[in-house]
Design a protein around this motif. Structure first.
Motif, PDB file in Angstrom:
ATOM      1  N   TRP A 206     -70.302 -19.228 -18.192  1.00  0.00           N
ATOM      2  CA  TRP A 206     -69.783 -19.457 -19.540  1.00  0.00           C
ATOM      3  C   TRP A 206     -70.928 -19.524 -20.559  1.00  0.00           C
ATOM      4  O   TRP A 206     -71.991 -20.048 -20.264  1.00  0.00           O
ATOM      5  CB  TRP A 206     -69.001 -20.772 -19.558  1.00  0.00           C
ATOM      6  N   PRO A 207     -70.778 -18.969 -21.776  1.00  0.00           N
ATOM      7  CA  PRO A 207     -69.564 -18.371 -22.329  1.00  0.00           C
ATOM      8  C   PRO A 207     -69.526 -16.845 -22.273  1.00  0.00           C
ATOM      9  O   PRO A 207     -68.561 -16.239 -22.714  1.00  0.00           O
ATOM     10  CB  PRO A 207     -69.604 -18.842 -23.780  1.00  0.00           C
ATOM     11  N   TRP A 208     -70.580 -16.225 -21.759  1.00  0.00           N
ATOM     12  CA  TRP A 208     -70.689 -14.770 -21.916  1.00  0.00           C
ATOM     13  C   TRP A 208     -70.058 -13.978 -20.777  1.00  0.00           C
ATOM     14  O   TRP A 208     -69.696 -12.829 -20.949  1.00  0.00           O
ATOM     15  CB  TRP A 208     -72.164 -14.364 -22.047  1.00  0.00           C
ATOM     16  N   LYS A 209     -69.920 -14.613 -19.638  1.00  0.00           N
ATOM     17  CA  LYS A 209     -69.449 -13.880 -18.471  1.00  0.00           C
ATOM     18  C   LYS A 209     -68.155 -14.480 -17.922  1.00  0.00           C
ATOM     19  O   LYS A 209     -68.020 -15.697 -17.822  1.00  0.00           O
ATOM     20  CB  LYS A 209     -70.533 -13.906 -17.381  1.00  0.00           C
ATOM     21  N   LYS A 210     -67.218 -13.606 -17.583  1.00  0.00           N
ATOM     22  CA  LYS A 210     -65.953 -14.053 -17.002  1.00  0.00           C
ATOM     23  C   LYS A 210     -66.193 -14.514 -15.561  1.00  0.00           C
ATOM     24  O   LYS A 210     -66.992 -13.939 -14.831  1.00  0.00           O
ATOM     25  CB  LYS A 210     -64.935 -12.912 -17.019  1.00  0.00           C
ATOM     26  N   THR A 211     -65.470 -15.566 -15.153  1.00  0.00           N
ATOM     27  CA  THR A 211     -65.575 -16.069 -13.782  1.00  0.00           C
ATOM     28  C   THR A 211     -64.287 -15.757 -13.026  1.00  0.00           C
ATOM     29  O   THR A 211     -63.198 -16.111 -13.477  1.00  0.00           O
ATOM     30  CB  THR A 211     -65.809 -17.590 -13.755  1.00  0.00           C
ATOM     31  N   HIS A 212     -64.437 -15.117 -11.893  1.00  0.00           N
ATOM     32  CA  HIS A 212     -63.283 -14.827 -11.040  1.00  0.00           C
ATOM     33  C   HIS A 212     -63.087 -15.998 -10.078  1.00  0.00           C
ATOM     34  O   HIS A 212     -63.994 -16.357  -9.329  1.00  0.00           O
ATOM     35  CB  HIS A 212     -63.494 -13.525 -10.271  1.00  0.00           C
ATOM     36  N   VAL A 213     -61.904 -16.580 -10.137  1.00  0.00           N
ATOM     37  CA  VAL A 213     -61.561 -17.731  -9.302  1.00  0.00           C
ATOM     38  C   VAL A 213     -60.458 -17.325  -8.329  1.00  0.00           C
ATOM     39  O   VAL A 213     -59.490 -16.677  -8.723  1.00  0.00           O
ATOM     40  CB  VAL A 213     -61.107 -18.925 -10.167  1.00  0.00           C
ATOM     41  N   TYR A 214     -60.623 -17.737  -7.083  1.00  0.00           N
ATOM     42  CA  TYR A 214     -59.653 -17.379  -6.045  1.00  0.00           C
ATOM     43  C   TYR A 214     -59.002 -18.644  -5.506  1.00  0.00           C
ATOM     44  O   TYR A 214     -59.664 -19.504  -4.922  1.00  0.00           O
ATOM     45  CB  TYR A 214     -60.346 -16.608  -4.927  1.00  0.00           C
ATOM     46  N   MET A 215     -57.707 -18.747  -5.730  1.00  0.00           N
ATOM     47  CA  MET A 215     -56.927 -19.861  -5.202  1.00  0.00           C
ATOM     48  C   MET A 215     -56.059 -19.328  -4.073  1.00  0.00           C
ATOM     49  O   MET A 215     -55.101 -18.592  -4.308  1.00  0.00           O
ATOM     50  CB  MET A 215     -56.062 -20.499  -6.290  1.00  0.00           C
ATOM     51  N   ASP A 216     -56.408 -19.688  -2.852  1.00  0.00           N
ATOM     52  CA  ASP A 216     -55.689 -19.207  -1.671  1.00  0.00           C
ATOM     53  C   ASP A 216     -54.942 -20.361  -1.016  1.00  0.00           C
ATOM     54  O   ASP A 216     -55.557 -21.345  -0.582  1.00  0.00           O
ATOM     55  CB  ASP A 216     -56.674 -18.596  -0.668  1.00  0.00           C
ATOM     56  N   ILE A 217     -53.632 -20.245  -0.971  1.00  0.00           N
ATOM     57  CA  ILE A 217     -52.805 -21.243  -0.289  1.00  0.00           C
ATOM     58  C   ILE A 217     -52.750 -20.813   1.174  1.00  0.00           C
ATOM     59  O   ILE A 217     -52.097 -19.828   1.525  1.00  0.00           O
ATOM     60  CB  ILE A 217     -51.414 -21.332  -0.927  1.00  0.00           C
ATOM     61  N   LEU A 218     -53.478 -21.533   2.008  1.00  0.00           N
ATOM     62  CA  LEU A 218     -53.751 -21.084   3.371  1.00  0.00           C
ATOM     63  C   LEU A 218     -52.669 -21.449   4.378  1.00  0.00           C
ATOM     64  O   LEU A 218     -52.351 -20.671   5.268  1.00  0.00           O
ATOM     65  CB  LEU A 218     -55.091 -21.664   3.841  1.00  0.00           C
ATOM     66  N   ASP A 219     -52.119 -22.645   4.235  1.00  0.00           N
ATOM     67  CA  ASP A 219     -51.134 -23.084   5.221  1.00  0.00           C
ATOM     68  C   ASP A 219     -50.354 -24.271   4.670  1.00  0.00           C
ATOM     69  O   ASP A 219     -50.818 -24.964   3.757  1.00  0.00           O
ATOM     70  CB  ASP A 219     -51.840 -23.492   6.525  1.00  0.00           C
ATOM     71  N   VAL A 220     -49.185 -24.479   5.239  1.00  0.00           N
ATOM     72  CA  VAL A 220     -48.395 -25.670   4.945  1.00  0.00           C
ATOM     73  C   VAL A 220     -48.163 -26.383   6.275  1.00  0.00           C
ATOM     74  O   VAL A 220     -47.539 -25.830   7.186  1.00  0.00           O
ATOM     75  CB  VAL A 220     -47.053 -25.323   4.277  1.00  0.00           C
ATOM     76  N   ILE A 221     -48.708 -27.572   6.385  1.00  0.00           N
ATOM     77  CA  ILE A 221     -48.591 -28.360   7.611  1.00  0.00           C
ATOM     78  C   ILE A 221     -47.352 -29.249   7.490  1.00  0.00           C
ATOM     79  O   ILE A 221     -47.277 -30.105   6.606  1.00  0.00           O
ATOM     80  CB  ILE A 221     -49.843 -29.220   7.836  1.00  0.00           C
ATOM     81  N   GLU A 222     -46.408 -29.049   8.364  1.00  0.00           N
ATOM     82  CA  GLU A 222     -45.148 -29.807   8.312  1.00  0.00           C
ATOM     83  C   GLU A 222     -45.321 -31.199   8.918  1.00  0.00           C
ATOM     84  O   GLU A 222     -46.215 -31.429   9.754  1.00  0.00           O
ATOM     85  CB  GLU A 222     -44.053 -29.040   9.045  1.00  0.00           C
ATOM     86  N   PRO A 223     -44.462 -32.144   8.521  1.00  0.00           N
ATOM     87  CA  PRO A 223     -44.563 -33.522   9.022  1.00  0.00           C
ATOM     88  C   PRO A 223     -44.427 -33.651  10.535  1.00  0.00           C
ATOM     89  O   PRO A 223     -44.860 -34.662  11.102  1.00  0.00           O
ATOM     90  CB  PRO A 223     -43.399 -34.237   8.312  1.00  0.00           C
ATOM     91  N   THR A 224     -43.862 -32.660  11.196  1.00  0.00           N
ATOM     92  CA  THR A 224     -43.714 -32.708  12.653  1.00  0.00           C
ATOM     93  C   THR A 224     -45.071 -32.755  13.360  1.00  0.00           C
ATOM     94  O   THR A 224     -45.140 -33.108  14.541  1.00  0.00           O
ATOM     95  CB  THR A 224     -42.930 -31.490  13.156  1.00  0.00           C
ATOM     96  N   VAL A 225     -46.146 -32.413  12.632  1.00  0.00           N
ATOM     97  CA  VAL A 225     -47.488 -32.390  13.221  1.00  0.00           C
ATOM     98  C   VAL A 225     -47.902 -33.768  13.739  1.00  0.00           C
ATOM     99  O   VAL A 225     -48.671 -33.886  14.690  1.00  0.00           O
ATOM    100  CB  VAL A 225     -48.533 -31.866  12.212  1.00  0.00           C
ATOM    101  N   TRP A 226     -47.345 -34.833  13.113  1.00  0.00           N
ATOM    102  CA  TRP A 226     -47.786 -36.193  13.450  1.00  0.00           C
ATOM    103  C   TRP A 226     -47.307 -36.653  14.822  1.00  0.00           C
ATOM    104  O   TRP A 226     -47.782 -37.668  15.338  1.00  0.00           O
ATOM    105  CB  TRP A 226     -47.330 -37.176  12.365  1.00  0.00           C
ATOM    106  N   SER A 227     -46.393 -35.910  15.428  1.00  0.00           N
ATOM    107  CA  SER A 227     -45.969 -36.247  16.783  1.00  0.00           C
ATOM    108  C   SER A 227     -46.981 -35.760  17.817  1.00  0.00           C
ATOM    109  O   SER A 227     -46.937 -36.155  18.986  1.00  0.00           O
ATOM    110  CB  SER A 227     -44.600 -35.632  17.083  1.00  0.00           C
TER     111      SER A 227
END
Length: 248
Positions: A206-227
């Motif tokens: 900033w301020p002269w150059k654009k920044t590429h940001v990567y938001m990757d939603i990798l996984d959803v861990i369900e509540p059953t994992v706690w068993s």
């Protein structure tokens, strides 16, 4: 020739004037809205209007920061459920990006007390049910975790947290604090694992150059994992998932 030049200059001047007027109008709007939020009151319910205004402010700051956001895995986010969002943390823009991308979901973050003193943003955080967690105070940390669990159970907001505990100073992923995952275990809610890449470079570009940001939603861990697994194992799984993605 002279007339054409004058007309051209007038058009440019009008465009600049309109741009500045639009900026002033936006800031005037946020200031007025902020004055309606009490710094002393503890809010217990979310407001769709204030949440919209807050997300609008986040999106404005992202535009001002010259961010270009690339998103993957959006369809993994559970609809109609409150969740715990966990992500790496290397910039103050991290949750800006998360909230702007997931604007259909209301997310309140656990944050350090100092952030609640930020002009405009601090009051929005208070009204958005963000939770203050002082560092090194075990009693207050416990209260913050219990409050987060309560907000999810009562279907008020989803909770966002950075399990590293603080921002990375070099952009590299730090170890996770497993205690952060107690929120999901006790609230019996899904865990949305997010990798945020590129925000560490914003201050350099900033301020002269654009920044590429990567938001990757990798996984959803369900509540059953706690068993099958405990918080240490789930924390390590999420950590390794994010680390592998950051190293690609």
């Amino acid at each position: 020739m002279v007339d054409a030049l004058i007309i051209g200059l007038l058009i440019i001047a009008c465009v600049i004037a309109l741009w500045f007027s639009w900026q002033l109008l936006l800031w005037f709007f946020w200031i007025i809205v902020n004055l309606t939020i009490s710094k002393k009151k503890e809010y217990t319910d979310i407001s769709s209007f204030y949440n919209w205004a807050f997300v609008l402010w986040y999106r404005y700051m992202m535009i001002a920061g010259h961010l270009k956001v690339h998103v993957s895995g959006y369809d993994k986010v559970p609809l109609g459920k409150r969740f715990l969002l966990v992500s790496n943390h290397s910039s103050k823009f991290d949750n800006f990006v998360h909230c702007a991308v997931l604007k259909k979901f209301t997310i309140a973050y656990i944050s350090k007390p100092e952030n609640f003193k930020i002009p405009i943003g601090g009051r929005f955080m208070r009204r958005g049910l963000y939770i203050s967690m002082p560092r090194g105070n075990t009693k207050e940390e416990f209260k913050a975790v219990m409050k987060a669990i309560d907000q999810i159970k009562k279907d008020k907001v989803s909770i966002g947290i950075f399990p590293e505990g603080t921002r990375s100073k070099d952009g590299k992923l730090q170890e996770f604090k497993p205690g952060a995952f107690k929120i999901a275990e006790k609230a019996q809610c899904p865990i949305v694992v997010v990798s945020t890449k590129g925000t560490f470079d914003i201050h350099k570009n900033w301020p002269w150059k654009k920044t590429h940001v990567y938001m990757d939603i990798l996984d959803v861990i369900e509540p059953t994992v706690w068993s099958e697994k405990n918080t240490v194992e789930v924390s390590q799984y999420a950590h390794d998932l994010i680390l592998n993605n950051l190293n690609k």
